[in-house]
Design a protein around this motif. Structure first.
Motif, PDB file in Angstrom:
ATOM      1  N   THR A   7       0.863  -1.173   0.000  1.00  0.00           N
ATOM      2  CA  THR A   7       0.000   0.000   0.000  1.00  0.00           C
ATOM      3  C   THR A   7       0.903   1.227   0.000  1.00  0.00           C
ATOM      4  OG1 THR A   7      -1.700  -1.209   1.209  1.00  0.00           O
ATOM      5  CG2 THR A   7      -1.846   1.198   1.232  1.00  0.00           C
ATOM      6  N   GLY A  30     -10.214   5.687   0.727  1.00  0.00           N
ATOM      7  CA  GLY A  30     -10.593   5.143  -0.573  1.00  0.00           C
ATOM      8  C   GLY A  30     -10.049   3.748  -0.792  1.00  0.00           C
ATOM      9  N   LEU A  31      -8.796   3.547  -0.392  1.00  0.00           N
ATOM     10  CA  LEU A  31      -8.197   2.216  -0.545  1.00  0.00           C
ATOM     11  C   LEU A  31      -8.869   1.208   0.369  1.00  0.00           C
ATOM     12  CD1 LEU A  31      -4.418   3.144  -0.835  1.00  0.00           C
ATOM     13  CD2 LEU A  31      -5.981   2.462  -2.678  1.00  0.00           C
ATOM     14  N   GLY A  33     -11.880   1.228   1.457  1.00  0.00           N
ATOM     15  CA  GLY A  33     -13.209   0.932   0.951  1.00  0.00           C
ATOM     16  C   GLY A  33     -13.196   0.028  -0.273  1.00  0.00           C
ATOM     17  N   THR A  34     -12.126   0.105  -1.037  1.00  0.00           N
ATOM     18  CA  THR A  34     -12.016  -0.683  -2.266  1.00  0.00           C
ATOM     19  C   THR A  34     -11.363  -2.037  -2.026  1.00  0.00           C
ATOM     20  OG1 THR A  34     -11.884   1.353  -3.553  1.00  0.00           O
ATOM     21  CG2 THR A  34     -11.103  -0.653  -4.629  1.00  0.00           C
ATOM     22  N   TYR A  35     -10.430  -2.066  -1.097  1.00  0.00           N
ATOM     23  CA  TYR A  35      -9.682  -3.293  -0.801  1.00  0.00           C
ATOM     24  C   TYR A  35      -9.878  -3.671   0.675  1.00  0.00           C
ATOM     25  CZ  TYR A  35      -7.422  -2.152  -5.208  1.00  0.00           C
ATOM     26  OH  TYR A  35      -7.181  -1.863  -6.529  1.00  0.00           O
ATOM     27  N   ARG A  82      -6.688  -0.559  -9.967  1.00  0.00           N
ATOM     28  CA  ARG A  82      -7.651   0.469  -9.546  1.00  0.00           C
ATOM     29  C   ARG A  82      -7.015   1.214  -8.384  1.00  0.00           C
ATOM     30  NH1 ARG A  82     -13.808  -0.423  -7.593  1.00  0.00           N
ATOM     31  NH2 ARG A  82     -14.439   1.756  -7.758  1.00  0.00           N
ATOM     32  N   ALA A  84      -6.797   5.216  -6.015  1.00  0.00           N
ATOM     33  CA  ALA A  84      -7.472   6.433  -5.556  1.00  0.00           C
ATOM     34  C   ALA A  84      -6.725   7.660  -6.062  1.00  0.00           C
ATOM     35  CB  ALA A  84      -7.513   6.454  -4.020  1.00  0.00           C
ATOM     36  N   ASP A  96     -18.718  14.944  -0.939  1.00  0.00           N
ATOM     37  CA  ASP A  96     -18.344  13.868  -1.860  1.00  0.00           C
ATOM     38  C   ASP A  96     -18.959  14.047  -3.238  1.00  0.00           C
ATOM     39  OD1 ASP A  96     -17.011  11.318  -2.388  1.00  0.00           O
ATOM     40  OD2 ASP A  96     -19.029  10.470  -2.407  1.00  0.00           O
ATOM     41  N   ARG A 100     -16.737  14.247  -6.683  1.00  0.00           N
ATOM     42  CA  ARG A 100     -16.882  13.365  -7.836  1.00  0.00           C
ATOM     43  C   ARG A 100     -17.254  14.144  -9.093  1.00  0.00           C
ATOM     44  NH1 ARG A 100     -20.992  10.482  -6.881  1.00  0.00           N
ATOM     45  NH2 ARG A 100     -21.388  11.022  -4.726  1.00  0.00           N
ATOM     46  N   HIS A 119      -2.731   0.219  -4.090  1.00  0.00           N
ATOM     47  CA  HIS A 119      -2.651  -1.049  -3.359  1.00  0.00           C
ATOM     48  C   HIS A 119      -2.671  -2.157  -4.396  1.00  0.00           C
ATOM     49  CE1 HIS A 119      -3.093  -4.102  -0.306  1.00  0.00           C
ATOM     50  NE2 HIS A 119      -4.031  -4.635  -1.055  1.00  0.00           N
TER      51      HIS A 119
END
Length: 136
Positions: A7, A30-31, A33-35, A82, A84, A96, A100, A119
């Motif tokens: 990471t 963000g990481l 939440g994704t991983y 993928r 952030a 947010d 975006r 990551h």
């Protein structure tokens, strides 16, 4: 312990201290939440008080000039992971949805990057961040 994954955050080195902390927090979130696999177990102190889990492995934080961020961004895209992003305009938004929307109207090559969160496989992340120095 050596992890098979890595990471890393890459943050523009000329930011103010509060901006560095803000960017690092947003990218890490963000990481996570994704991983979800990067999240460890909850902490518990000797009195039994429970605390939230944190990212389970070290997070390497690199400093970069704008040109280095752009190069790192291209490398990450080319390796298909993928990741952030945090852009300069996000310092001026307050939610947010606006964050975006700001990114959505900006072409990839025009993103004014101030931070990236990565990551993935350790060797892949090492190739993406190759040549960068730790943020000081």
């Amino acid at each position: 312990m050596i992890y098979s994954t890595k990471t890393a955050l890459v943050i523009r080195a000329d930011l103010l201290p509060w901006q560095v902390a803000n960017v690092a927090a947003f990218l890490s979130g963000g990481l996570a939440g994704t991983y979800p696999e990067i999240i460890g177990e909850p902490y518990r102190d000797a009195d039994g008080r429970l605390y939230t889990p944190m990212i389970r492995e070290p997070v390497f934080i690199y400093g970069a000039a704008s040109s280095e961020l752009s190069c790192t961004h291209r490398r990450a895209i080319n390796r298909g992971i993928r990741f952030a992003i945090y852009t300069e305009p996000l310092f001026k938004t307050s939610n947010d949805a606006d964050n975006r929307a700001s990114v959505a109207v900006t072409p990839t090559v025009a993103l004014d990057l101030v931070g990236l969160g990565l990551h993935g496989d350790r060797k892949t992340v090492d190739k993406i961040t190759g040549g960068l120095k730790f943020l000081t």
